[in-house]
Design an enzyme around this catalytic site. Sequence first.
Site, PDB file in Angstrom:
ATOM      1  N   GLY A  15      25.850  12.242   8.580  1.00 37.24           N
ATOM      2  CA  GLY A  15      24.708  12.172   7.659  1.00 37.24           C
ATOM      3  C   GLY A  15      24.156  10.792   7.401  1.00 37.24           C
ATOM      4  CG  ASP A  66      20.259  19.223  14.991  1.00 38.42           C
ATOM      5  OD1 ASP A  66      20.689  20.210  14.354  1.00 38.42           O
ATOM      6  OD2 ASP A  66      19.098  18.804  14.878  1.00 38.42           O
ATOM      7  CB  ILE A  94      24.334  17.248   6.654  1.00 31.58           C
ATOM      8  CG1 ILE A  94      24.783  16.158   7.620  1.00 31.58           C
ATOM      9  CG2 ILE A  94      23.307  18.164   7.297  1.00 31.58           C
ATOM     10  CD1 ILE A  94      25.500  16.727   8.833  1.00 31.58           C
ATOM     11  CB  ALA A  97      14.855  22.677   2.388  1.00 30.52           C
ATOM     12  CE1 TYR A 158      17.591  18.715  -5.025  1.00 28.78           C
ATOM     13  CE2 TYR A 158      18.826  20.758  -4.785  1.00 28.78           C
ATOM     14  CZ  TYR A 158      18.686  19.413  -4.551  1.00 28.78           C
ATOM     15  OH  TYR A 158      19.648  18.752  -3.834  1.00 28.78           O
ATOM     16  CE  LYS A 165      22.733  19.648  -1.786  1.00 28.14           C
ATOM     17  NZ  LYS A 165      23.369  19.094  -0.561  1.00 28.14           N
ATOM     18  CB  THR A 196      18.528   8.904   0.113  1.00 32.56           C
ATOM     19  OG1 THR A 196      18.309  10.248  -0.329  1.00 32.56           O
ATOM     20  CG2 THR A 196      19.760   8.350  -0.573  1.00 32.56           C
ATOM     21  CG  LEU A 197      14.469   9.546   5.175  1.00 27.56           C
ATOM     22  CD1 LEU A 197      13.400   8.464   5.096  1.00 27.56           C
ATOM     23  CD2 LEU A 197      15.142   9.508   6.559  1.00 27.56           C
ATOM     24  CB  SER A 198      17.137  13.786   1.880  1.00 30.28           C
ATOM     25  OG  SER A 198      17.683  13.644   3.129  1.00 30.28           O
TER      26      SER A 198
HETATM   27  P1  NAD Z   1      19.640  11.064   3.768  1.00 34.13           P
HETATM   28  O1  NAD Z   1      18.259  11.479   4.165  1.00 34.13           O
HETATM   29  O2  NAD Z   1      19.984   9.653   3.904  1.00 34.13           O
HETATM   30  O3  NAD Z   1      20.737  11.958   4.497  1.00 34.13           O
HETATM   31  C1  NAD Z   1      20.531  13.303   4.868  1.00 34.13           C
HETATM   32  C2  NAD Z   1      21.123  13.442   6.253  1.00 34.13           C
HETATM   33  O4  NAD Z   1      21.091  14.806   6.683  1.00 34.13           O
HETATM   34  C3  NAD Z   1      20.352  12.626   7.297  1.00 34.13           C
HETATM   35  O5  NAD Z   1      21.230  11.724   7.921  1.00 34.13           O
HETATM   36  C4  NAD Z   1      19.881  13.685   8.277  1.00 34.13           C
HETATM   37  O6  NAD Z   1      19.850  13.221   9.607  1.00 34.13           O
HETATM   38  C5  NAD Z   1      20.939  14.756   8.070  1.00 34.13           C
HETATM   39  N1  NAD Z   1      20.531  16.038   8.629  1.00 34.13           N
HETATM   40  C6  NAD Z   1      19.499  16.829   8.263  1.00 34.13           C
HETATM   41  N2  NAD Z   1      19.417  17.896   9.095  1.00 34.13           N
HETATM   42  C7  NAD Z   1      20.433  17.776   9.994  1.00 34.13           C
HETATM   43  C8  NAD Z   1      20.870  18.536  11.106  1.00 34.13           C
HETATM   44  N3  NAD Z   1      20.228  19.651  11.503  1.00 34.13           N
HETATM   45  N4  NAD Z   1      21.955  18.110  11.808  1.00 34.13           N
HETATM   46  C9  NAD Z   1      22.609  16.976  11.443  1.00 34.13           C
HETATM   47  N5  NAD Z   1      22.230  16.201  10.407  1.00 34.13           N
HETATM   48  C10 NAD Z   1      21.147  16.602   9.693  1.00 34.13           C
HETATM   49  O7  NAD Z   1      19.753  11.545   2.233  1.00 34.13           O
HETATM   50  P2  NAD Z   1      21.000  11.565   1.224  1.00 34.13           P
HETATM   51  O8  NAD Z   1      20.385  11.620  -0.122  1.00 34.13           O
HETATM   52  O9  NAD Z   1      21.956  10.492   1.563  1.00 34.13           O
HETATM   53  O10 NAD Z   1      21.628  13.003   1.486  1.00 34.13           O
HETATM   54  C11 NAD Z   1      22.989  13.192   1.798  1.00 34.13           C
HETATM   55  C12 NAD Z   1      23.566  14.353   1.013  1.00 34.13           C
HETATM   56  O11 NAD Z   1      23.603  14.008  -0.378  1.00 34.13           O
HETATM   57  C13 NAD Z   1      22.750  15.644   1.095  1.00 34.13           C
HETATM   58  O12 NAD Z   1      23.640  16.745   1.138  1.00 34.13           O
HETATM   59  C14 NAD Z   1      22.007  15.636  -0.228  1.00 34.13           C
HETATM   60  O13 NAD Z   1      21.586  16.929  -0.641  1.00 34.13           O
HETATM   61  C15 NAD Z   1      23.083  15.073  -1.114  1.00 34.13           C
HETATM   62  N6  NAD Z   1      22.619  14.588  -2.435  1.00 34.13           N
HETATM   63  C16 NAD Z   1      21.700  13.601  -2.516  1.00 34.13           C
HETATM   64  C17 NAD Z   1      21.270  13.170  -3.759  1.00 34.13           C
HETATM   65  C18 NAD Z   1      20.226  12.095  -3.893  1.00 34.13           C
HETATM   66  O14 NAD Z   1      19.630  11.964  -4.954  1.00 34.13           O
HETATM   67  N7  NAD Z   1      19.988  11.301  -2.865  1.00 34.13           N
HETATM   68  C19 NAD Z   1      21.811  13.742  -4.933  1.00 34.13           C
HETATM   69  C20 NAD Z   1      22.766  14.745  -4.817  1.00 34.13           C
HETATM   70  C21 NAD Z   1      23.171  15.166  -3.559  1.00 34.13           C
END
Ligand code: NAD
Length: 258
Positions: A15, A66, A94, A97, A158, A165, A196-198
């Site tokens: 991720g 992936d 990871i 949506a 969300y 989740k 973050t990006l997501s």
């Molecule tokens: P991020 O965008 O840095 O990471 C998300 C990752 O998911 C990316 O590296 C992307 O390549 C990967 N991904 C998506 N589809 C994929 C696929 N088909 N195969 C393999 N990899 C795939 O964002 P983040 O915020 O670091 O997210 C990481 C986790 O943390 C996620 O589960 C997210 O829901 C969770 N989260 C984030 C936050 C927040 O506020 N950033 C809060 C709570 C939970």
Amino acid sequence: MKAIDLSGKTALVLGVANQRSLAWAIAESLGEGGAQLAFTYQGERLQKNVHTLAAQFPEAPVMAMDVTSEEQVEGVFARVEREFGKLDILIHSIAFAPREALENEFIDTTLESWRIALEISAYSFIHLAKHAVPLMEDKGGSMLALTYMASQRVVPKYNVMGAAKAALEHGVRQLAGELGPRNIRVNAISAGPVPTLSARGISGFSNMSAHHREKAPLGRNIEAREVGDTALFLSSDLASGITGEIVYVDAGYNIMAL
Ligand code: NAD
């Protein structure tokens, strides 16, 4: 003095997209703890980023994966087995949506968006766990997923990711129950908002973040490093009695009613 020591342990971190990724903060903490790391990246678009970041850990393999490609998933676990002979720590950071599912009303969620979000964000954890178990079997291990409080409460926009989740958190408990007898612990960190990006793909993320900052007992948002350090603890032997838990790293936001 007690210290967290992961030397001799191997960790597969899924991720990392860029240096803001929670997975990267986790990798930095596990690396500081002495773990041998391996990384995956999703698609050519992210290949260069992840190779550049991972160069900080010269011995760390970097592999394309992936989670929807069985060939790539099998390739990654085969290489981990070849290079390390075992796996101690699996980090699943990871989620995905389709954009329209996070912009429209929840009532308009299509079956296709539901399927994609739950496959990538929840089912993949179960599937990857199945691949990881044989590599953990000798001594046990630790699996960790990343979740968000919208699994339990209503967070506008969300949407389907809240359903994903909720499924992921159930998966954490169910797997913890099944894998406990093999000394494999399964937990999740429920993180507060981090840009973050997501996260930036969620409509109204900055409002969400401001609301958390205002209401949280600590009066601030969390830093990615705090997620990394909690992952370090949960992956270590100091957390040997903890499994099936959703650990909130959210500056206390989740306890507040008003
Ligand atoms: P991020 O965008 O840095 O990471 C998300 C990752 O998911 C990316 O590296 C992307 O390549 C990967 N991904 C998506 N589809 C994929 C696929 N088909 N195969 C393999 N990899 C795939 O964002 P983040 O915020 O670091 O997210 C990481 C986790 O943390 C996620 O589960 C997210 O829901 C969770 N989260 C984030 C936050 C927040 O506020 N950033 C809060 C709570 C939970």
